[in-house]
Design a protein around this motif. Structure first.
Motif, mmCIF file in Angstrom:
data_model
loop_
_atom_site.group_PDB
_atom_site.id
_atom_site.type_symbol
_atom_site.label_atom_id
_atom_site.label_comp_id
_atom_site.label_asym_id
_atom_site.label_seq_id
_atom_site.Cartn_x
_atom_site.Cartn_y
_atom_site.Cartn_z
ATOM 1 N N LEU A 349 0.826 -1.210 0.000
ATOM 2 C CA LEU A 349 0.000 0.000 0.000
ATOM 3 C C LEU A 349 0.859 1.259 0.000
ATOM 4 O O LEU A 349 0.520 2.261 -0.654
ATOM 5 C CB LEU A 349 -0.927 -0.015 1.215
ATOM 6 N N LEU A 350 1.966 1.228 0.729
ATOM 7 C CA LEU A 350 2.874 2.380 0.726
ATOM 8 C C LEU A 350 3.493 2.575 -0.658
ATOM 9 O O LEU A 350 3.618 3.710 -1.142
ATOM 10 C CB LEU A 350 3.974 2.185 1.771
ATOM 11 N N LEU A 351 3.867 1.496 -1.310
ATOM 12 C CA LEU A 351 4.444 1.597 -2.654
ATOM 13 C C LEU A 351 3.407 2.066 -3.682
ATOM 14 O O LEU A 351 3.748 2.759 -4.642
ATOM 15 C CB LEU A 351 5.020 0.249 -3.082
ATOM 16 N N ALA A 352 2.149 1.707 -3.460
ATOM 17 C CA ALA A 352 1.092 2.093 -4.398
ATOM 18 C C ALA A 352 0.850 3.599 -4.405
ATOM 19 O O ALA A 352 0.214 4.112 -5.333
ATOM 20 C CB ALA A 352 -0.202 1.355 -4.056
ATOM 21 N N ARG A 353 1.340 4.297 -3.387
ATOM 22 C CA ARG A 353 1.143 5.752 -3.301
ATOM 23 C C ARG A 353 2.291 6.533 -3.939
ATOM 24 O O ARG A 353 2.268 7.761 -3.955
ATOM 25 C CB ARG A 353 0.997 6.162 -1.836
ATOM 26 N N PRO A 361 14.412 7.813 -1.815
ATOM 27 C CA PRO A 361 13.988 7.800 -0.404
ATOM 28 C C PRO A 361 12.478 7.614 -0.230
ATOM 29 O O PRO A 361 12.042 7.071 0.797
ATOM 30 C CB PRO A 361 14.442 9.166 0.116
ATOM 31 N N ASP A 362 11.692 8.057 -1.222
ATOM 32 C CA ASP A 362 10.235 7.882 -1.124
ATOM 33 C C ASP A 362 9.843 6.403 -1.184
ATOM 34 O O ASP A 362 8.781 6.021 -0.674
ATOM 35 C CB ASP A 362 9.538 8.627 -2.263
ATOM 36 N N LEU A 363 10.681 5.586 -1.811
ATOM 37 C CA LEU A 363 10.377 4.162 -1.932
ATOM 38 C C LEU A 363 10.682 3.380 -0.659
ATOM 39 O O LEU A 363 10.116 2.304 -0.431
ATOM 40 C CB LEU A 363 11.188 3.537 -3.082
ATOM 41 N N LEU A 364 11.601 3.902 0.152
ATOM 42 C CA LEU A 364 12.140 3.114 1.259
ATOM 43 C C LEU A 364 11.099 2.633 2.270
ATOM 44 O O LEU A 364 11.160 1.467 2.699
ATOM 45 C CB LEU A 364 13.247 3.893 1.965
ATOM 46 N N LEU A 438 3.493 4.205 -17.030
ATOM 47 C CA LEU A 438 4.253 3.073 -16.498
ATOM 48 C C LEU A 438 4.145 3.028 -14.978
ATOM 49 O O LEU A 438 3.895 1.964 -14.387
ATOM 50 C CB LEU A 438 5.714 3.198 -16.931
ATOM 51 N N SER A 439 4.307 4.179 -14.328
ATOM 52 C CA SER A 439 4.229 4.240 -12.864
ATOM 53 C C SER A 439 2.843 3.847 -12.365
ATOM 54 O O SER A 439 2.711 3.129 -11.361
ATOM 55 C CB SER A 439 4.558 5.658 -12.377
ATOM 56 N N THR A 445 -0.484 -2.768 -9.663
ATOM 57 C CA THR A 445 -0.024 -4.106 -9.269
ATOM 58 C C THR A 445 0.216 -4.177 -7.764
ATOM 59 O O THR A 445 -0.040 -5.211 -7.139
ATOM 60 C CB THR A 445 1.273 -4.505 -10.000
ATOM 61 N N TYR A 446 0.699 -3.087 -7.160
ATOM 62 C CA TYR A 446 0.921 -3.095 -5.710
ATOM 63 C C TYR A 446 -0.406 -3.152 -4.961
ATOM 64 O O TYR A 446 -0.515 -3.821 -3.916
ATOM 65 C CB TYR A 446 1.711 -1.857 -5.284
ATOM 66 N N LEU A 447 -1.419 -2.457 -5.473
ATOM 67 C CA LEU A 447 -2.739 -2.521 -4.839
ATOM 68 C C LEU A 447 -3.313 -3.939 -4.901
ATOM 69 O O LEU A 447 -3.852 -4.460 -3.921
ATOM 70 C CB LEU A 447 -3.696 -1.537 -5.517
ATOM 71 N N VAL A 448 -3.187 -4.572 -6.076
ATOM 72 C CA VAL A 448 -3.668 -5.950 -6.214
ATOM 73 C C VAL A 448 -2.881 -6.866 -5.281
ATOM 74 O O VAL A 448 -3.448 -7.759 -4.630
ATOM 75 C CB VAL A 448 -3.552 -6.423 -7.679
#
Length: 479
Positions: A349-353, A361-364, A438-439, A445-448
């Motif tokens: 869920l964090l990655l989906a945002r 750093p936003d990905l970490l 693309l993003s 995919t992260y939400l799924v």
């Protein structure tokens, strides 16, 4: 007259053997991913087509996944040490041939050989580990170390691939396996006696072996291809796999001495753990693939920088498996597995945002949360699926849990790649830029994946017994 070695010496020997076997398993898992970053370099040097290039990965995965159950059952029948030595020999020789390959045909064929060798060595090694540590609490700890290091190796492969390709050349992605294989052969032969004679009450049924190997290979290939095309050929492969699987189960039900007894599939904790394994790996392993693409195609990281970017994730995987290995013997598998799925879901869920304009750093936060869940999950799933299995079927149980991991990864990549491509195409048609489209495909995919992991958490909470993974009497044999 010889005297038995002191207890401390025996314990030291067991853990030395565990470390050696874990090193071999890490080598096998590294070969799942270590080649990924090197593929463009290999394509240039050997003048390979894009179709041939995909078979560098698929040949290994299909043969590895297809022969795992046969490798595991062979270890049960003929002894883990014997089968392990044969598997490592095949893997080492195939690695040498792969590193020295002069054309695409030789490279793909030797990669297939690596897959076959690994399919016999991996479940045999895990069956040895389960046999070395008979006491439930010690066995859970040993299996935790095994599973955690194996899961870590899959992510380290991305790191090492960039480093090796840049500084030593792509051939060393495979040649590095050779000294490891030689060391394993010498030390296991010296350290581990295998006095158990081969079993004569169960035989390796050639037709059953062909049916289950063909079923898993067809399913794997169909699921892998489904991410690129959902046409008639893909549907035919999946259908063929299901038909072969049904034929295998029908033959097992009618045989007086089946190669794999149907009672093996009736153990509730084992069945739920392996089902959860499919769901867990479909989400987590796909995340590794999509996030690597994001780093390279959206953030434009070099292969080496992409590998280094995964190091914090690896650190949290280590923390996760250390936590699980310590807690499972005390509290059982169920709460740790639920926590693993929940941690993975939150990470997704964090990655989906994360938008297209994000920085590393936003990905970490999402990467680290998912990494901790990955460490927890691989350990607790392995303990649930193998830890309380009778010695007569530890090889089979080991092969089965690795098979469901492979099928889960193929299923996740097939389905989620289709989701990402379809959403990207839709967003491009709506006027989004290529990077934004693309993003947004990755975000979906992260939400799924978060939904898949939530479903897995509910399945574990309801299906796994409260005592699974905790100390309890040795189970009775299946066959």
């Amino acid at each position: 007259m010889t005297t038995a070695p002191p207890v401390a010496s025996r314990a030291t020997l067991r853990y030395l053997t565990l470390g050696l076997l874990c090193s071999v398993q890490m080598m096998l898992n590294l070969d799942d991913t270590v080649v990924n970053v090197a593929l463009p370099t290999i394509q240039r040097h050997l003048h390979m087509s894009k179709t041939d290039l995909t078979w560098i990965i698929n040949a290994y995965l299909l043969l590895f996944g297809g022969f795992l159950l046969i490798g595991g059952r062979t270890a049960d029948l003929f002894g883990g040490k014997r089968v392990f030595l044969i598997g490592v020999t095949v893997f080492g020789l195939s690695s040498l041939a792969t590193g020295l390959a002069q054309d695409s045909a030789m490279l793909i064929a030797s990669r297939a050989g690596q897959g076959i060798g690994g399919a016999f060595a991996s479940p045999a090694a895990l069956s040895i580990v389960a046999g070395l540590f008979a006491e439930p609490r010690e066995r859970s700890r040993a299996l935790g170390i095994w599973a955690g290091l194996g899961g870590l190796a899959a992510t380290l492969g991305v790191v090492l691939s960039g480093v090796i390709t840049e500084y030593a050349g792509w051939r060393w992605c495979f040649l590095i396996n050779v000294p490891v294989a030689i060391l394993a052969l010498v030390l296991v032969h010296r350290l581990l006696p295998d006095n158990r004679p081969p079993r004569t009450d169960i035989r390796l049924d050639g037709l059953s072996a062909a049916l289950i190997t063909g079923a898993i290979a067809a399913l794997d290939l169909g699921l892998i291809d489904s991410g690129h095309s959902a046409g008639l050929a893909t549907a035919a492969r999946i259908t063929l796999g299901l038909i072969l699987l049904a034929a295998f189960l029908l033959r097992a039900g009618r045989s007086r001495a089946p190669m794999i007894p149907l009672s093996f599939f009736r153990d509730r904790d084992r069945a739920v753990a392996n089902t959860a394994n499919v769901l867990f790996c479909s989400a987590i392993l796909s995340m590794l693939f999509f996030l690597t693409l994001y780093l390279q195609q959206v953030l434009h990281f070099s292969p080496l920088r992409t590998g280094v970017a995964w190091l914090p994730f690896c650190a949290l995987v280590i923390a996760g498996f250390a936590t699980a290995a310590g807690l499972v013997p005390r509290v059982g598998v169920r709460p740790i597995l639920v926590a693993a799925m929940a941690s993975g879901a939150v990470g997704m869920l964090l990655l989906a945002r994360i938008p297209a304009t994000a920085s590393y750093p936003d990905l970490l936060p999402g990467m680290l949360t998912a990494g901790f869940g990955m460490g927890l999950g691989f350990v607790s799933i392995t303990i649930a699926a193998v830890g309380e299995t009778h010695a007569d079927i530890t090889g089979l149980a080991s092969g089965f849990v690795t098979t469901t991991q492979q099928l889960g990864g193929a299923l996740g990549l097939g389905v989620l790649t289709t989701v990402a491509i379809h959403h990207r195409t839709t967003r491009l048609a709506a006027g989004a830029s290529p990077t934004e489209a693309l993003s947004q495909g990755f975000q979906l995919t992260y939400l799924v994946s978060a939904g898949i992991l939530t479903l897995a958490a509910l399945l574990v909470a309801v299906g796994i017994t409260a005592t699974a993974g905790a100390a309890r009497p040795d189970p009775v044999p299946v066959a």
